[in-house]
Design a protein around this motif. Structure first.
Motif, PDB file in Angstrom:
ATOM      1  N   VAL A  42      -5.666  20.171 -63.762  1.00 15.78           N
ATOM      2  CA  VAL A  42      -6.552  19.418 -63.839  1.00 15.78           C
ATOM      3  C   VAL A  42      -7.618  19.596 -64.878  1.00 15.78           C
ATOM      4  N   ARG A  43      -7.014  19.756 -65.957  1.00 16.69           N
ATOM      5  CA  ARG A  43      -7.598  19.726 -67.585  1.00 16.69           C
ATOM      6  C   ARG A  43      -8.721  20.755 -67.558  1.00 16.69           C
ATOM      7  N   ASP A  44      -8.562  21.797 -67.165  1.00 12.69           N
ATOM      8  CA  ASP A  44      -9.400  22.889 -67.201  1.00 12.69           C
ATOM      9  C   ASP A  44      -8.637  23.694 -68.345  1.00 12.69           C
ATOM     10  N   VAL A  45      -8.364  23.354 -69.330  1.00 12.82           N
ATOM     11  CA  VAL A  45      -7.440  24.023 -70.277  1.00 12.82           C
ATOM     12  C   VAL A  45      -8.223  25.033 -71.193  1.00 12.82           C
ATOM     13  N   ASN A  46      -9.489  24.561 -71.584  1.00  8.83           N
ATOM     14  CA  ASN A  46     -10.397  25.340 -72.457  1.00  8.83           C
ATOM     15  C   ASN A  46     -10.608  26.921 -72.138  1.00  8.83           C
ATOM     16  N   VAL A  47     -11.045  26.934 -70.583  1.00 12.91           N
ATOM     17  CA  VAL A  47     -11.286  27.895 -70.096  1.00 12.91           C
ATOM     18  C   VAL A  47     -10.184  29.076 -70.000  1.00 12.91           C
ATOM     19  N   VAL A  48      -8.891  28.311 -69.539  1.00 11.44           N
ATOM     20  CA  VAL A  48      -7.810  29.195 -69.307  1.00 11.44           C
ATOM     21  C   VAL A  48      -7.536  29.763 -70.751  1.00 11.44           C
ATOM     22  N   MET A  49      -7.424  28.792 -71.777  1.00 13.04           N
ATOM     23  CA  MET A  49      -7.040  29.409 -72.953  1.00 13.04           C
ATOM     24  C   MET A  49      -8.009  30.376 -73.372  1.00 13.04           C
TER      25      MET A  49
END
Length: 113
Positions: A42-49
């Motif tokens: 769902v494009r919440d990539v920055n937080v995961v990274m």
């Protein structure tokens, strides 16, 4: 299964401890991977990274060094660090998914596909 390779009782004891800690590692890894990939979807990539990077260095490397080398626990200490890393990542990922912040920040329109 271990008796195929050795008869040493110390190795049996260490292996049992590692298997018990590894149970925690793999359980937490299952949760962290499912929720991390869901958040990436769902494009919440920055937080995961950022969470993955910080957790791996603080717990995966730092705590493994502290428990494994500084406290003298050896391989079991390293597995404790890995368990802490995976558990922290799982808790943060599950919390972020259930909180639903990603719904408001990442609107995906049908025309983008």
């Amino acid at each position: 299964l271990l008796s195929i390779f050795t008869e040493n009782k110390e190795i049996f004891a260490i292996s049992l401890s590692i298997i018990l800690v590894d149970f925690i590692v793999e359980t937490a890894r299952g949760f962290s991977h499912v929720y991390e990939y869901a958040l990436r979807g769902v494009r919440d990539v920055n937080v995961v990274m950022v969470v993955t990077f910080c957790s791996c260095w603080i717990f995966g490397v730092g705590l493994s060094y502290l428990t494994g080398i500084s406290l003298g626990l050896g391989l079991i200490g390293c597995y404790i660090g890995l368990a802490a890393d995976e558990t922290v990542r799982a808790v943060i990922s599950v919390y972020r998914w259930r909180k639903g912040t990603w719904k408001h920040n990442n609107t995906i329109s049908a025309t983008e596909y």
